[in-house]
Write an enzyme that holds these catalytic residues in place. Structure first.
Site, PDB file in Angstrom:
ATOM      1  N   LYS A  16       7.043  -1.326   0.619  1.00  0.00           N
ATOM      2  CA  LYS A  16       7.209   0.138   0.454  1.00  0.00           C
ATOM      3  C   LYS A  16       6.295   1.022   1.315  1.00  0.00           C
ATOM      4  O   LYS A  16       5.941   2.193   0.806  1.00  0.00           O
ATOM      5  CB  LYS A  16       6.711   0.491  -1.243  1.00  0.00           C
ATOM      6  CG  LYS A  16       7.745   0.018  -2.168  1.00  0.00           C
ATOM      7  CD  LYS A  16       7.780   0.641  -3.516  1.00  0.00           C
ATOM      8  CE  LYS A  16       8.570   0.339  -4.579  1.00  0.00           C
ATOM      9  NZ  LYS A  16       9.560  -0.544  -4.270  1.00  0.00           N
ATOM     10  N   THR A  62       1.459  -7.505   6.891  1.00  0.00           N
ATOM     11  CA  THR A  62       1.740  -8.041   5.944  1.00  0.00           C
ATOM     12  C   THR A  62       2.047  -9.623   5.991  1.00  0.00           C
ATOM     13  O   THR A  62       1.937 -10.185   6.998  1.00  0.00           O
ATOM     14  CB  THR A  62       2.648  -7.251   4.948  1.00  0.00           C
ATOM     15  OG1 THR A  62       2.795  -7.784   3.792  1.00  0.00           O
ATOM     16  CG2 THR A  62       4.179  -7.503   5.581  1.00  0.00           C
ATOM     17  N   LYS A  66      -1.720 -11.995   8.874  1.00  0.00           N
ATOM     18  CA  LYS A  66      -3.106 -11.139   8.864  1.00  0.00           C
ATOM     19  C   LYS A  66      -4.275 -11.932   9.675  1.00  0.00           C
ATOM     20  O   LYS A  66      -4.904 -11.350  10.471  1.00  0.00           O
ATOM     21  CB  LYS A  66      -3.707 -10.902   7.341  1.00  0.00           C
ATOM     22  CG  LYS A  66      -2.661  -9.804   6.624  1.00  0.00           C
ATOM     23  CD  LYS A  66      -3.120  -9.555   5.123  1.00  0.00           C
ATOM     24  CE  LYS A  66      -2.296  -8.729   4.783  1.00  0.00           C
ATOM     25  NZ  LYS A  66      -2.333  -7.926   3.415  1.00  0.00           N
ATOM     26  N   GLY A 127      -4.486 -18.269  -4.402  1.00  0.00           N
ATOM     27  CA  GLY A 127      -4.124 -17.941  -2.961  1.00  0.00           C
ATOM     28  C   GLY A 127      -5.068 -18.043  -2.019  1.00  0.00           C
ATOM     29  O   GLY A 127      -6.349 -17.838  -2.482  1.00  0.00           O
ATOM     30  N   GLY A 129      -4.463 -17.214   1.381  1.00  0.00           N
ATOM     31  CA  GLY A 129      -4.021 -16.390   2.869  1.00  0.00           C
ATOM     32  C   GLY A 129      -4.547 -15.363   3.194  1.00  0.00           C
ATOM     33  O   GLY A 129      -5.811 -14.972   2.627  1.00  0.00           O
ATOM     34  N   GLY A 130      -3.993 -14.605   4.154  1.00  0.00           N
ATOM     35  CA  GLY A 130      -4.578 -13.203   4.516  1.00  0.00           C
ATOM     36  C   GLY A 130      -5.107 -12.358   3.592  1.00  0.00           C
ATOM     37  O   GLY A 130      -6.166 -11.823   3.493  1.00  0.00           O
ATOM     38  N   GLY A 242       0.820  -4.691  -7.893  1.00  0.00           N
ATOM     39  CA  GLY A 242      -0.121  -4.411  -6.737  1.00  0.00           C
ATOM     40  C   GLY A 242       0.259  -2.954  -6.086  1.00  0.00           C
ATOM     41  O   GLY A 242      -0.166  -2.625  -5.117  1.00  0.00           O
TER      42      GLY A 242
HETATM   43  P1  NDP Z   1       0.083 -15.565   3.173  1.00  0.00           P
HETATM   44  O1  NDP Z   1       1.345 -16.280   3.618  1.00  0.00           O
HETATM   45  O2  NDP Z   1      -0.974 -15.734   3.935  1.00  0.00           O
HETATM   46  O3  NDP Z   1      -0.669 -16.653   2.021  1.00  0.00           O
HETATM   47  C1  NDP Z   1       0.228 -16.956   0.971  1.00  0.00           C
HETATM   48  C2  NDP Z   1      -0.655 -17.706  -0.194  1.00  0.00           C
HETATM   49  O4  NDP Z   1       0.492 -17.847  -1.301  1.00  0.00           O
HETATM   50  C3  NDP Z   1      -0.873 -19.020   0.363  1.00  0.00           C
HETATM   51  O5  NDP Z   1      -2.105 -19.380  -0.332  1.00  0.00           O
HETATM   52  C4  NDP Z   1      -0.016 -20.008  -0.535  1.00  0.00           C
HETATM   53  O6  NDP Z   1      -0.417 -21.184  -0.754  1.00  0.00           O
HETATM   54  C5  NDP Z   1       0.454 -19.293  -2.013  1.00  0.00           C
HETATM   55  N1  NDP Z   1       1.900 -19.573  -2.255  1.00  0.00           N
HETATM   56  C6  NDP Z   1       2.895 -19.213  -2.031  1.00  0.00           C
HETATM   57  N2  NDP Z   1       3.724 -19.501  -2.711  1.00  0.00           N
HETATM   58  C7  NDP Z   1       3.113 -20.118  -3.852  1.00  0.00           C
HETATM   59  C8  NDP Z   1       3.582 -20.902  -5.116  1.00  0.00           C
HETATM   60  N3  NDP Z   1       4.882 -21.014  -5.138  1.00  0.00           N
HETATM   61  N4  NDP Z   1       2.539 -21.287  -5.954  1.00  0.00           N
HETATM   62  C9  NDP Z   1       1.480 -21.117  -5.541  1.00  0.00           C
HETATM   63  N5  NDP Z   1       0.878 -20.594  -4.611  1.00  0.00           N
HETATM   64  C10 NDP Z   1       1.786 -20.038  -3.553  1.00  0.00           C
HETATM   65  O7  NDP Z   1       0.069 -14.277   2.455  1.00  0.00           O
HETATM   66  P2  NDP Z   1      -0.772 -13.024   2.281  1.00  0.00           P
HETATM   67  O8  NDP Z   1      -2.095 -13.726   1.715  1.00  0.00           O
HETATM   68  O9  NDP Z   1      -0.720 -12.084   3.616  1.00  0.00           O
HETATM   69  O10 NDP Z   1      -0.026 -12.268   1.102  1.00  0.00           O
HETATM   70  C11 NDP Z   1       0.106 -12.796  -0.269  1.00  0.00           C
HETATM   71  C12 NDP Z   1       0.733 -11.920  -1.031  1.00  0.00           C
HETATM   72  O11 NDP Z   1       0.072 -10.727  -1.357  1.00  0.00           O
HETATM   73  C13 NDP Z   1       2.047 -11.320  -0.581  1.00  0.00           C
HETATM   74  O12 NDP Z   1       3.370 -11.358  -1.484  1.00  0.00           O
HETATM   75  C14 NDP Z   1       1.728  -9.883  -0.185  1.00  0.00           C
HETATM   76  O13 NDP Z   1       3.028  -8.978  -0.391  1.00  0.00           O
HETATM   77  C15 NDP Z   1       0.770  -9.384  -1.084  1.00  0.00           C
HETATM   78  N6  NDP Z   1      -0.038  -8.450  -0.938  1.00  0.00           N
HETATM   79  C16 NDP Z   1       0.177  -7.173  -1.283  1.00  0.00           C
HETATM   80  C17 NDP Z   1      -0.678  -5.943  -1.214  1.00  0.00           C
HETATM   81  C18 NDP Z   1      -0.736  -4.868  -1.871  1.00  0.00           C
HETATM   82  O14 NDP Z   1      -1.398  -3.919  -1.444  1.00  0.00           O
HETATM   83  N7  NDP Z   1      -0.197  -4.871  -3.299  1.00  0.00           N
HETATM   84  C19 NDP Z   1      -1.975  -6.282  -0.105  1.00  0.00           C
HETATM   85  C20 NDP Z   1      -1.762  -7.625   0.481  1.00  0.00           C
HETATM   86  C21 NDP Z   1      -0.952  -8.602   0.052  1.00  0.00           C
HETATM   87  P3  NDP Z   1      -0.283 -22.635   0.467  1.00  0.00           P
HETATM   88  O15 NDP Z   1      -1.678 -22.114   1.069  1.00  0.00           O
HETATM   89  O16 NDP Z   1      -0.516 -23.800  -0.689  1.00  0.00           O
HETATM   90  O17 NDP Z   1       0.771 -22.311   1.092  1.00  0.00           O
END
Ligand code: NDP
Length: 250
Positions: A16, A62, A66, A127, A129-130, A242
């Site tokens: 969004k 996103t 990151k 999580g 990730g980034g 979020g």
């Molecule tokens: P990344 O791709 O860097 O990391 C994704 C993470 O999700 C990893 O740790 C992964 O685990 C985990 N994961 C994915 N699927 C599953 C599952 N089924 N069960 C358990 N763990 C799972 O993404 P980002 O860190 O950049 O973003 C994460 C989320 O946060 C996104 O959906 C993004 O849209 C949202 N976000 C929203 C924001 C906002 O302003 N509202 C700001 C930043 C992010 P593994 O390491 O094991 O693969």
């Protein structure tokens, strides 16, 4: 002259950010375009470089780029250096400057909008990730009582915690990595879903009884009733998506 901005990700259709930045631009009288830019999973850098070489002024980053954005920029400002992840890039005098506003956005949404205290609370962060990298330091700065990072791939949570502990010094009170399987029997006041599981209708493997009384359940994914939010409501937690974080970080 029109300034060109975009949010880059994969997937990115759900974002969004274009609506939010268009609204901010209207309020501040700026002439901008703001698009969604889908980058192939193996071509973030070339896609971002093309955007800037064609005159783009700024990108929001996103899922899942990151960390690659952190590597791409010439300079890191604000929280970006500690976060090792970048969610905003600005082009300035031929240089790319990287920022991370995710932590500021999350903390502002929880404290200012939701009026929920973070100090002295036990926080579970799902999580590694980034997005998680972006919010760990800002949460620690709020003096959490305990912060546990849990991830499906445990090694990623462990290496995140190790790298933060090396750099955080005095602000680390209690910071640990754990597998989901070890959570049974523990309770948390704030449970933050920083995984992308909800984008695919999936649910991290949380045990029953994870929420303390009056707990906050926060899903960074917005605009949909994710399985985590449904689980939180079923278990009596205050469930929030979020969107507020997105607005605050923008
Ligand atoms: P990344 O791709 O860097 O990391 C994704 C993470 O999700 C990893 O740790 C992964 O685990 C985990 N994961 C994915 N699927 C599953 C599952 N089924 N069960 C358990 N763990 C799972 O993404 P980002 O860190 O950049 O973003 C994460 C989320 O946060 C996104 O959906 C993004 O849209 C949202 N976000 C929203 C924001 C906002 O302003 N509202 C700001 C930043 C992010 P593994 O390491 O094991 O693969």
């Amino acid at each position: 002259m029109t300034d060109h901005y975009a949010v880059i990700g994969n997937p990115v259709d759900h974002s969004k950010s274009p609506q939010i930045h268009a609204a901010f631009a209207r309020q501040t009288g700026q002439d901008i375009t703001y698009d969604r830019l889908s980058a192939p999973l193996d071509a973030f850098t070339s896609t971002a470089q093309r955007f800037f070489s064609e005159g783009g002024q700024g990108l929001n980053i996103t899922v899942p780029f990151k960390h690659e954005a952190w590597d791409l920029v010439n300079l890191h400002r604000g929280d970006a250096l500690d976060a090792q992840a970048v969610n905003t890039i600005k082009s300035e005098n031929g240089k790319l400057i990287g920022y991370n506003t995710d932590g500021i956005g999350l903390v502002a949404d929880i404290k200012k909008n939701l009026r929920f205290e973070i100090a002295g609370k036990r926080v579970l962060l799902m999580g590694a990730g980034g997005a998680t990298y972006g919010v760990v330091f800002p949460l620690l700065r709020e003096n959490t009582k305990a912060l546990v990072v849990v991830n499906r791939t445990l090694e990623k949570a462990q290496s995140l915690v190790q790298s933060i502990k090396k750099r955080a010094g005095a602000i680390v009170t209690s910071l640990d990595a754990a597998p989901y399987a070890d959570l049974a029997g523990s309770t948390f006041d704030i449970v933050i879903n920083a995984t992308s599981a909800g984008l695919n209708g999936e649910m991290p493997s949380l045990p029953q009884g994870i929420f303390a009384r009056d707990a906050l359940a926060y899903d960074m994914v917005y605009g949909r009733n994710t399985p985590f939010l449904a689980f939180a409501r079923e278990h009596g937690a205050h469930a929030v998506d979020g969107l507020g974080m997105l607005v605050e970080q923008a």
